[in-house]
Scaffold this active site. Structure first.
Site, PDB file in Angstrom:
ATOM      1  N   GLU A   1      -6.284   5.545   3.058  1.00 17.48           N
ATOM      2  CA  GLU A   1      -4.967   5.143   3.578  1.00 17.48           C
ATOM      3  C   GLU A   1      -3.966   5.102   2.435  1.00 17.48           C
ATOM      4  OE1 GLU A   1      -4.818   1.389   5.731  1.00 17.48           O
ATOM      5  OE2 GLU A   1      -6.700   1.842   6.734  1.00 17.48           O
TER       6      GLU A   1
ATOM      7  N   GLU B   1     -11.822  -2.222   4.636  1.00 14.52           N
ATOM      8  CA  GLU B   1     -11.182  -3.349   3.947  1.00 14.52           C
ATOM      9  C   GLU B   1     -11.884  -4.677   4.209  1.00 14.52           C
ATOM     10  OE1 GLU B   1      -6.979  -3.442   4.642  1.00 14.52           O
ATOM     11  OE2 GLU B   1      -6.638  -1.557   3.597  1.00 14.52           O
TER      12      GLU B   1
HETATM   13  C1  BGP Z   1      -4.405  -1.769   6.007  1.00 13.69           C
HETATM   14  C2  BGP Z   1      -5.187  -1.621   7.268  1.00 13.69           C
HETATM   15  C3  BGP Z   1      -4.515  -0.809   8.319  1.00 13.69           C
HETATM   16  C4  BGP Z   1      -3.014  -0.898   8.349  1.00 13.69           C
HETATM   17  C5  BGP Z   1      -2.384  -0.909   6.966  1.00 13.69           C
HETATM   18  C6  BGP Z   1      -0.913  -1.207   6.960  1.00 13.69           C
HETATM   19  O1  BGP Z   1      -4.706  -2.990   5.421  1.00 13.69           O
HETATM   20  O2  BGP Z   1      -6.452  -1.070   7.019  1.00 13.69           O
HETATM   21  O3  BGP Z   1      -5.139  -1.086   9.536  1.00 13.69           O
HETATM   22  O4  BGP Z   1      -2.539  -1.849   9.208  1.00 13.69           O
HETATM   23  O5  BGP Z   1      -3.016  -1.812   6.126  1.00 13.69           O
HETATM   24  O6  BGP Z   1      -0.693  -2.575   6.956  1.00 13.69           O
HETATM   25  P1  BGP Z   1       0.410  -3.287   7.782  1.00 13.69           P
HETATM   26  O7  BGP Z   1       0.191  -2.887   9.195  1.00 13.69           O
HETATM   27  O8  BGP Z   1       0.196  -4.754   7.555  1.00 13.69           O
HETATM   28  O9  BGP Z   1       1.702  -2.838   7.240  1.00 13.69           O
END
Ligand code: BGP
Length: 473
Positions: A374, A166
């Site tokens: 993800e 990201e």
């Molecule tokens: C993405 C990241 C992750 C994870 C996920 C969930 O942007 O790559 O590392 O954190 O989001 O986001 P959040 O933890 O803000 O809910």
């Protein structure tokens, strides 16, 4: 047709070093920019940090055993740069290499394909201090050397690699919203740092080709497919500007080595365009990925934003619905709430069809395979008596997104795998430990010997079934 997942589909789950490992200063590890950032008051939810996280560094065997019990086919995890090079460059820390060697061997022993992310946001603090991290071209060399070390040490066993996780988020939140380190708000600096990160990404992919010729590598992009708020041509144009300045701004560069034309023109007019030196475009073109990694959580809806309109807004980091602020780029677009979609407690639109739309757009524009690196639902899970967690809402969320994947495959999308976020509960960068994503509940609250105990949620058993049946209902 619902049972159309390809043979060998990578049924996976994902995590990142800072969010699970803990052991932040153990066995010679250097500090990362997050180790310092979380200590600045007000920067994270209730001052939470990843010092201990869910103690995966010490409990990786227990976690891999749970993955094996579930029948997981792939596990995506990241390597902490500062474990391998405590100072970012120079001397290698053998204990760091040992930890990841052991983790990889443990996964392979259980027939779980390791998918390694080389950078999930935890830049060594030493490089930030030495020359300003991603704002200095020296990082292209240092990142390349770090990646070469990983490719040489793990490339014999690891076939799938994610380069930058990201980039659009760590650059956007680090250099514009000041919500990630280094906490800057400056459009020009953001686009300069971003260009340097793209060059580093390309150079590492070039090195990868020589060292791991049979492997597959690609970046993971945070994909928020956009919609126009209405069919008013002004709103459609705003939506197209948003596509240009977000999706295309990054993905065109990954795949074609060139910035999108209308986006670049807009940035030049604003005085924000990055400095593209001689040789940059050639390097970018040599860094074409094998697949596009897609991190998908939500869509966005956009409408016209006048020149004196709304700018940088704020995120909901509390889990109180309706606390997200409107935001946009003046003279281009701004966000609008989509009345057709439900949201999570963190105001993220729940939109399985948006995933199908996003994958179709990538497929027709770039013609690359896709790895969903993800996808998942963050919620306030409850540990009930008997250590039971009834997360039916998570099952519902993932099931709908998997249906969208099946439809997308039928549409012609070459989808090679699907990693949920996440396997165990873990730290959410800005939302602390209350926002849970895992199939496995981690009890961080108890102060006795059961602290950090792992409990399987209802979704654990459900996903186990999905994998066993290769996605059949
Ligand atoms: C993405 C990241 C992750 C994870 C996920 C969930 O942007 O790559 O590392 O954190 O989001 O986001 P959040 O933890 O803000 O809910």
């Amino acid at each position: 047709k619902l049972d159309n997942f390809p043979e060998g589909f990578l049924w996976g789950s994902a995590s990142a070093a800072y969010q699970v490992e803990g052991a932040w200063d153990t066995d010679g590890k250097g500090k990362s920019i997050w180790d310092d950032f979380v200590r600045i008051p007000g920067k994270t939810f209730m001052g939470t940090n990843g010092d201990v996280a869910v103690d995966h560094y010490n409990r990786y065997k227990e976690d891999v055993a749970l993955m094996a019990e579930m029948g997981l086919k792939a596990y995506r995890f990241s390597i902490a740069w500062a474990r391998i090079f405590p100072e970012g460059t120079g001397k290698i820390c053998q204990e760091g290499l040992d930890f990841y060697n052991n983790l990889i061997d443990e996964l392979i022993k259980h027939d779980i394909e390791p998918i390694v992310t080389v950078y999930h946001w935890d830049l060594p603090q030493a490089l930030q201090d030495l020359y300003g991290g991603w704002e200095n071209r020296q990082i292209i060399e240092d990142f390349n050397n770090y990646c070469i070390t990983l490719f040489e040490n793990f490339g014999d066993r690891v076939k799938y690699w994610v380069s930058l996780n990201e980039q659009n988020i760590f650059i956007g939140l680090g250099y514009l919203r000041a919500m990630h380190p280094p906490g800057v708000t400056d459009y020009k600096r953001m686009y300069e740092a971003n260009h340097i990160a793209s060059l580093a990404n390309a150079k590492a992919i070039k090195s990868f080709r020589k060292i791991v010729p049979d492997g597959k590598i690609g970046p993971s992009f945070a994909l928020n497919p956009g919609y126009p708020a209405t069919c008013n041509p002004e709103d459609v144009l705003a939506f197209e500007d948003e596509e240009e300045l977000n999706a295309h701004w990054w993905m065109d560069v990954y795949v074609w080595g060139e910035y999108p034309i209308a986006g670049m023109k807009f940035l030049k007019e604003k005085g924000w365009a990055p400095t593209v030196l001689e040789g940059d475009t050639e390097l970018l073109k040599e860094g074409k990925p094998d697949f596009m990694g897609v991190n998908y959580y939500r869509t966005g809806t956009f409408e016209k934003n006048p020149l004196d309109g709304v700018g940088i807004g704020g995120f909901n980091t509390t889990g109180k619905k309706g606390t997200t602020q409107e935001e946009g780029v003046p003279g281009a677009y701004k966000t609008k709430r989509n009345e057709y979609l439900e949201t999570t407690n963190w105001d993220w639109e729940i939109d399985p069809t948006g995933l199908r739309i996003g994958m179709r757009r990538i497929t027709s524009r770039y013609k690359l395979p896709i790895l969903i690196s993800e996808n998942g639902l963050g919620e306030f899970d409850k540990l009930e008596e008997g250590n039971i967690i009834n997360d039916d809402y998570r099952i519902d969320y993932i099931e709908k997104h998997l249906r969208a994947c099946k439809e997308a495959i039928t549409d012609g999308v070459d989808l090679i795998g699907y990693c949920t976020w996440s396997f165990t509960d873990l730290l959410s960068w800005l939302n602390g430990y209350q926002k849970r994503y895992g199939f496995v509940y981690v009890d961080r609250d108890e102060q006795d010997e059961k602290e950090m105990a792992r409990y399987k949620k209802k979704s654990f058993y459900w996903y186990k079934d999905v994998i066993m049946n290769n996605g059949k209902d």
